[in-house]
Design an enzyme around this catalytic site. Structure first.
Site, short mmCIF file in Angstrom:
data_model
loop_
_atom_site.label_atom_id
_atom_site.label_comp_id
_atom_site.label_asym_id
_atom_site.label_seq_id
_atom_site.Cartn_x
_atom_site.Cartn_y
_atom_site.Cartn_z
N ASP A 96 14.85 -0.40 0.23
CA ASP A 96 15.64 -0.57 1.44
C ASP A 96 16.72 -1.61 1.15
O ASP A 96 17.75 -1.30 0.58
CB ASP A 96 14.67 -0.98 2.55
CG ASP A 96 15.29 -1.03 3.93
OD1 ASP A 96 16.24 -0.30 4.18
OD2 ASP A 96 14.80 -1.83 4.76
N LYS A 133 17.36 3.95 0.41
CA LYS A 133 18.30 3.87 1.54
C LYS A 133 19.46 2.99 1.07
O LYS A 133 19.51 1.80 1.39
CB LYS A 133 17.63 3.18 2.73
CG LYS A 133 16.76 4.05 3.59
CD LYS A 133 16.48 3.36 4.92
CE LYS A 133 15.03 3.03 5.10
NZ LYS A 133 14.70 2.40 6.38
N PHE A 163 14.27 4.85 10.05
CA PHE A 163 12.95 4.29 9.75
C PHE A 163 11.99 5.47 9.61
O PHE A 163 11.79 6.24 10.54
CB PHE A 163 12.47 3.32 10.83
CG PHE A 163 11.29 2.53 10.34
CD1 PHE A 163 11.49 1.38 9.59
CD2 PHE A 163 10.00 2.97 10.58
CE1 PHE A 163 10.40 0.67 9.09
CE2 PHE A 163 8.91 2.28 10.07
CZ PHE A 163 9.11 1.12 9.33
N VAL A 164 11.44 5.63 8.43
CA VAL A 164 10.61 6.80 8.16
C VAL A 164 9.15 6.43 7.94
O VAL A 164 8.84 5.32 7.49
CB VAL A 164 11.15 7.57 6.93
CG1 VAL A 164 12.48 8.24 7.25
CG2 VAL A 164 11.29 6.68 5.71
N LYS A 186 0.82 -1.19 0.00
CA LYS A 186 0.00 0.00 0.00
C LYS A 186 0.86 1.25 0.00
O LYS A 186 0.39 2.35 -0.29
CB LYS A 186 -0.89 0.02 1.27
CG LYS A 186 -1.90 -1.14 1.31
CD LYS A 186 -2.64 -1.21 2.64
CE LYS A 186 -1.90 -2.24 3.46
NZ LYS A 186 -2.59 -2.84 4.58
N GLY A 187 2.13 1.08 0.35
CA GLY A 187 3.02 2.22 0.58
C GLY A 187 3.16 3.19 -0.57
O GLY A 187 3.28 4.40 -0.35
N ASP A 191 4.37 3.40 6.43
CA ASP A 191 3.73 3.10 7.71
C ASP A 191 4.69 2.52 8.73
O ASP A 191 5.76 2.01 8.41
CB ASP A 191 2.62 2.08 7.49
CG ASP A 191 3.18 0.68 7.22
OD1 ASP A 191 3.98 0.54 6.27
OD2 ASP A 191 2.85 -0.27 7.96
P1 IMP Z 1 13.17 -4.07 0.94
O1 IMP Z 1 12.75 -5.37 0.36
O2 IMP Z 1 14.08 -4.26 2.13
O3 IMP Z 1 13.77 -3.11 -0.07
O4 IMP Z 1 11.90 -3.45 1.59
C1 IMP Z 1 11.09 -2.60 0.98
C2 IMP Z 1 9.81 -2.42 1.77
O5 IMP Z 1 10.02 -2.37 3.20
C3 IMP Z 1 9.23 -1.10 1.39
O6 IMP Z 1 8.40 -1.22 0.25
C4 IMP Z 1 8.50 -0.69 2.64
O7 IMP Z 1 7.21 -1.23 2.62
C5 IMP Z 1 9.30 -1.31 3.77
N1 IMP Z 1 10.22 -0.32 4.38
C6 IMP Z 1 11.56 -0.29 4.29
N2 IMP Z 1 12.09 0.75 4.95
C7 IMP Z 1 11.04 1.42 5.49
C8 IMP Z 1 10.93 2.61 6.31
O8 IMP Z 1 11.90 3.30 6.67
N3 IMP Z 1 9.66 2.96 6.67
C9 IMP Z 1 8.55 2.25 6.29
N4 IMP Z 1 8.62 1.15 5.53
C10 IMP Z 1 9.85 0.73 5.13
MG MG Z 2 6.38 -1.02 -0.01
#
Ligand code: IMP
Ligand code: MG
Length: 170
Positions: free
Chosen positions: A97, A125, A146-147, A37-38, A153
């Protein structure tokens, strides 16, 4: 909560990204796929700055537990409504991330035969990256905080904040 990116900063940058996409896709019809949903808030603002015929679709994924996180395996919660064959696919994410989610998604969606595949993410990030992935459009590169806000969310809350803040700060 400490504000990292104000409503105005976000608005200006999202408009710039839309203009860049408009230039890059001139004469074509981008198909935006938002990751629920982000990315919802970002996508709805971004698309209003894309001055081209375009379409959109949504996909929802969720990470498995911590144990399988390193494999980058994610569960498809909601699939796309439309096929991708021959389309100019632009995946729209809130934040990259570790890159595991996007890496998985790109592999799954690439197999469906889009003509082109690019990625737009509001935030990145890079210090957390476990897998290198090309992100074609990045709104802001941020430190390892963490934002929350503007779609992002913590336990499903704070998505409605108009700015982006650092969770856990006064
Ligand atoms: P990744 O697979 O580690 O790149 O994770 C990506 C997903 O983790 C993003 O689409 C977000 O939903 C969640 N996420 C990663 N960092 C944050 C943050 O700082 N705040 C909120 N959600 C995050
Ligand atoms: Mg996401």
């Amino acid at each position: 909560m400490k504000v990292l990116l104000s409503r105005d900063e976000i608005g200006r940058r999202v408009a710039e990204m839309g203009q860049e996409i408009t230039r890059d896709y001139a004469g074509r019809e981008p198909h935006l796929v938002g990751v629920l949903k982000g990315a919802c808030t970002f996508l709805t603002d971004l698309c209003r700055h894309i001055e081209l015929p375009m379409t959109m679709d949504f996909i929802a994924v969720s990470s498995y537990g911590a144990a399988t996180k390193s494999s980058g395996e994610v569960r498809l919660i909601k699939d796309l409504d439309q096929g991708l064959d021959g389309r100019d696919l632009l995946i729209v994410e809130d934040i990259v991330d570790t890159g595991l989610t996007l890496n998985y998604l790109m592999n799954v969606l690439r197999a469906r035969g889009p003509h082109t595949l690019k990625v737009a993410s509001l935030l990145s990030k890079p210090s957390r990256r476990l897998v290198e992935i090309p992100v074609d459009y990045i709104g802001f590169t941020i430190e390892d905080h963490f934002v929350v806000g503007y779609g992002l969310d913590y336990n499903e809350k704070f998505r409605n904040l108009p700015e982006i803040g650092i969770y856990g700060t006064d």
